[in-house]
Write a protein that holds these residues in place. Structure first.
Motif, short mmCIF file in Angstrom:
data_model
loop_
_atom_site.label_atom_id
_atom_site.label_comp_id
_atom_site.label_asym_id
_atom_site.label_seq_id
_atom_site.Cartn_x
_atom_site.Cartn_y
_atom_site.Cartn_z
N GLU A 81 7.95 9.98 -9.08
CA GLU A 81 8.30 11.01 -10.05
C GLU A 81 7.82 12.39 -9.63
OE1 GLU A 81 7.38 12.17 -14.67
OE2 GLU A 81 7.26 10.08 -14.07
N SER A 82 6.58 12.49 -9.14
CA SER A 82 6.06 13.81 -8.78
C SER A 82 6.77 14.38 -7.56
CB SER A 82 4.55 13.73 -8.52
OG SER A 82 4.29 12.97 -7.36
N THR A 103 10.09 13.85 -6.81
CA THR A 103 11.52 14.09 -7.01
C THR A 103 11.82 15.43 -7.65
OG1 THR A 103 11.45 12.93 -9.13
CG2 THR A 103 12.09 11.64 -7.19
N TYR A 104 10.85 16.09 -8.27
CA TYR A 104 11.11 17.38 -8.91
C TYR A 104 11.22 18.52 -7.92
CZ TYR A 104 10.07 15.33 -13.48
OH TYR A 104 10.09 14.59 -14.61
N VAL A 151 14.62 22.09 -13.92
CA VAL A 151 13.35 21.38 -14.01
C VAL A 151 12.33 22.23 -14.74
CG1 VAL A 151 11.40 20.50 -12.65
CG2 VAL A 151 13.74 19.92 -11.99
N TYR A 180 10.62 24.36 -7.72
CA TYR A 180 11.29 23.68 -8.82
C TYR A 180 12.57 24.42 -9.17
CZ TYR A 180 6.85 21.27 -9.63
OH TYR A 180 5.73 20.51 -9.49
N VAL A 213 11.36 20.16 -17.92
CA VAL A 213 10.09 19.46 -17.72
C VAL A 213 8.90 20.32 -18.14
CG1 VAL A 213 8.61 18.36 -16.01
CG2 VAL A 213 11.07 18.06 -15.87
N THR A 226 12.46 20.74 -4.87
CA THR A 226 13.80 20.87 -4.33
C THR A 226 13.83 20.82 -2.81
OG1 THR A 226 13.58 23.27 -4.40
CG2 THR A 226 14.64 22.20 -6.29
#
Length: 174
Positions: free
Chosen positions: A125-126, A128-129, A54, A50, A58, A131
Motif C-alpha cells: 500500500e505505501s 503504490t501511492y 492521491v 503523489y 488519501v 507515481t
C-alpha cells in the motif's frame, strides 16, 4: 526567614553531559528535519511524488490534511528537541529520576515505532501511492534519518541515567 523544603530545594548538580551526548541530542533534532520539510512541501503543493488525486483522496490536501501534515511536522520537530533536556545544565523540568524514567520509556517507544515504520515502508500500500521510482527514492532518503533517532535517543538517555545514578558520587536521584 526562608525555609527550604524538598519541593523548593535546588536540584543537586551533576557532571556535565559529555560532548558526544550533546552532539547526539542535537543530531536527533536534525534527523527529524528532512521529513518535516518534505511534509510541509507536500502540504504547500510542491510535487513530492503523489498525484493530485492521491493528495485529495488519501491525505485531504487541500483541506484539513494541510493542518494535519503541518501539525505533524511541527509536533515531530518539537518532540525531537526534547532530548536536549537530557544534556542541558540549566533547565530541568523534572527530577532526574523521573526524567530518566520518561526518557527510557521514550527510547523504547521510538524503537517500536521505528520497527513499525519499517513494516509500513515495505507494504504494498505505501509503495503504490507514489507515481515514480525517483519520488519513492527521494522519500526514502528524506525519511531514512528517522531510523537513527532510536539509537541516538537511547545513547543520550544512557548518558543521562549514568550521570544521575545513585551511588556514583554524582547527584542523588530523589
Amino acid at each position: 526567614m526562608c525555609v527550604m523544603t524538598t519541593a523548593t530545594a535546588p536540584l543537586p548538580t551533576s557532571a556535565p553531559a559529555p560532548v558526544w551526548a550533546r552532539r547526539a541530542a542535537h543530531a536527533i533534532a536534525l534527523c527529524a528535519l528532512p521529513s518535516g520539510l518534505w511534509r510541509i512541501a507536500m502540504a504547500s503543493g510542491v510535487y513530492v511524488g503523489y498525484s493530485d488525486q492521491v493528495l485529495r483522496d488519501v491525505f485531504d490536501i487541500p483541506g484539513w490534511g494541510i493542518a494535519y501534515v503541518v501539525g505533524l511536522s511541527v509536533l515531530a520537530e518539537l518532540t525531537a528537541l526534547v532530548p536536549l533536556l537530557l544534556v542541558s545544565d540549566r533547565w530541568r523540568p523534572l527530577r532526574p529520576r523521573a526524567l530518566a524514567a520518561l526518557a527510557w520509556t521514550a527510547s523504547g517507544v521510538l524503537v517500536l515505532v521505528a520497527l513499525w515504520q519499517l513494516v509500513v515502508a515495505f507494504t504494498v500500500e505505501s509503495q503504490t501511492y507514489m507515481t515514480s521510482g525517483t519520488a519513492h527514492t527521494v522519500w526514502g532518503f528524506v525519511f531514512a534519518p528517522l531510523f537513527a533517532i532510536p539509537a541516538l535517543m537511547t545513547a543520550v538517555t544512557w548518558s543521562y541515567a549514568k550521570r544521575h545514578r545513585r551511588g556514583t558520587g554524582m547527584a542523588p536521584t530523589t
